[in-house]
Design a protein around this motif. Structure first.
Motif, mmCIF file in Angstrom:
data_model
loop_
_atom_site.group_PDB
_atom_site.id
_atom_site.type_symbol
_atom_site.label_atom_id
_atom_site.label_comp_id
_atom_site.label_asym_id
_atom_site.label_seq_id
_atom_site.Cartn_x
_atom_site.Cartn_y
_atom_site.Cartn_z
ATOM 1 N N MET A 1 -6.890 25.321 25.817
ATOM 2 C CA MET A 1 -5.858 24.367 25.484
ATOM 3 C C MET A 1 -4.916 24.243 26.673
ATOM 4 N N ALA A 2 -4.676 23.057 27.074
ATOM 5 C CA ALA A 2 -3.899 22.797 28.274
ATOM 6 C C ALA A 2 -2.478 23.327 28.139
ATOM 7 N N GLY A 3 -2.018 23.966 29.232
ATOM 8 C CA GLY A 3 -0.637 24.395 29.267
ATOM 9 C C GLY A 3 -0.364 25.752 28.651
ATOM 10 N N GLN A 4 -1.299 26.311 27.909
ATOM 11 C CA GLN A 4 -1.072 27.604 27.281
ATOM 12 C C GLN A 4 -1.916 28.658 27.989
ATOM 13 N N PRO A 5 -1.268 29.634 28.613
ATOM 14 C CA PRO A 5 -2.040 30.661 29.306
ATOM 15 C C PRO A 5 -2.805 31.534 28.318
ATOM 16 N N ALA A 6 -3.949 32.010 28.753
ATOM 17 C CA ALA A 6 -4.746 32.908 27.924
ATOM 18 C C ALA A 6 -4.026 34.246 27.806
ATOM 19 N N THR A 7 -4.264 34.927 26.710
ATOM 20 C CA THR A 7 -3.612 36.209 26.442
ATOM 21 C C THR A 7 -4.662 37.296 26.238
ATOM 22 N N ASP A 8 -4.192 38.507 25.994
ATOM 23 C CA ASP A 8 -5.125 39.595 25.709
ATOM 24 C C ASP A 8 -5.883 39.343 24.411
ATOM 25 N N VAL A 9 -5.310 38.587 23.506
ATOM 26 C CA VAL A 9 -6.012 38.224 22.273
ATOM 27 C C VAL A 9 -7.209 37.342 22.614
ATOM 28 N N ASP A 10 -7.022 36.418 23.550
ATOM 29 C CA ASP A 10 -8.126 35.552 23.984
ATOM 30 C C ASP A 10 -9.244 36.376 24.608
ATOM 31 N N VAL A 11 -8.874 37.417 25.337
ATOM 32 C CA VAL A 11 -9.873 38.300 25.953
ATOM 33 C C VAL A 11 -10.682 39.005 24.862
ATOM 34 N N ARG A 12 -9.999 39.529 23.845
ATOM 35 C CA ARG A 12 -10.712 40.227 22.758
ATOM 36 C C ARG A 12 -11.608 39.268 21.977
ATOM 37 N N ILE A 13 -11.113 38.053 21.717
ATOM 38 C CA ILE A 13 -11.939 37.063 21.021
ATOM 39 C C ILE A 13 -13.155 36.727 21.878
ATOM 40 N N GLY A 14 -12.946 36.550 23.182
ATOM 41 C CA GLY A 14 -14.049 36.250 24.095
ATOM 42 C C GLY A 14 -15.107 37.333 24.109
ATOM 43 N N GLU A 15 -14.665 38.591 24.120
ATOM 44 C CA GLU A 15 -15.616 39.707 24.086
ATOM 45 C C GLU A 15 -16.456 39.668 22.814
ATOM 46 N N ARG A 16 -15.830 39.311 21.716
ATOM 47 C CA ARG A 16 -16.537 39.251 20.429
ATOM 48 C C ARG A 16 -17.488 38.061 20.376
ATOM 49 N N ILE A 17 -17.104 36.958 21.028
ATOM 50 C CA ILE A 17 -18.004 35.804 21.117
ATOM 51 C C ILE A 17 -19.259 36.205 21.890
ATOM 52 N N CYS A 18 -19.056 36.871 23.022
ATOM 53 C CA CYS A 18 -20.182 37.301 23.853
ATOM 54 C C CYS A 18 -21.098 38.245 23.077
#
Length: 124
Positions: free
Chosen positions: A1-18
């Protein structure tokens, strides 16, 4: 989403997606095509560099067979209140409600005097 920096929550969600993608034996290219993004964009989601949309996450959940809730952290459960805390909190709310009721009646002219306001703390 434009303008919103990724957070550690995004990292954890990404790991779970992978992890879900690998468990489902899907390639990045296949999964990316299913959510209409490039493989490079999916990789950014998996790394937590970019934030994924709820719709894309929903599609990934369906394709991988993972419950959508499995991508998120467990919510923290607040400690239950003890009985005295519960009673004290209920008393505070009751007194506030009684004060507001009597004040509203005074404004409406339906209470003969302010003496009624003094009865509220006595009743509790």
């Amino acid at each position: 989403m434009a303008g919103q920096p990724a957070t550690d929550v995004d990292v954890r969600i990404g790991e779970r997606i992978c992890a879900a993608r690998i468990r489902a034996r899907l390639t990045q290219r296949t999964l990316a095509a299913a959510i209409s993004v490039s493989a490079a964009q999916l990789q950014k989601y998996e790394k937590g560099t970019n934030r994924i949309s709820a719709i894309a996450l929903s599609i990934i959940a369906k394709l991988t067979g993972a419950p959508i809730a499995s991508f998120f952290d467990e919510p923290e459960t607040p400690a239950p209140l003890t009985a005295p805390q519960t009673v004290d909190r209920a008393r505070e709310h009751l007194l506030r409600a009684a004060d507001l009721y009597v004040e509203a009646r005074l404004v409406a002219g339906k209470v003969a005097s302010r003496r009624a306001l003094n009865l509220v703390p006595e009743a509790a």
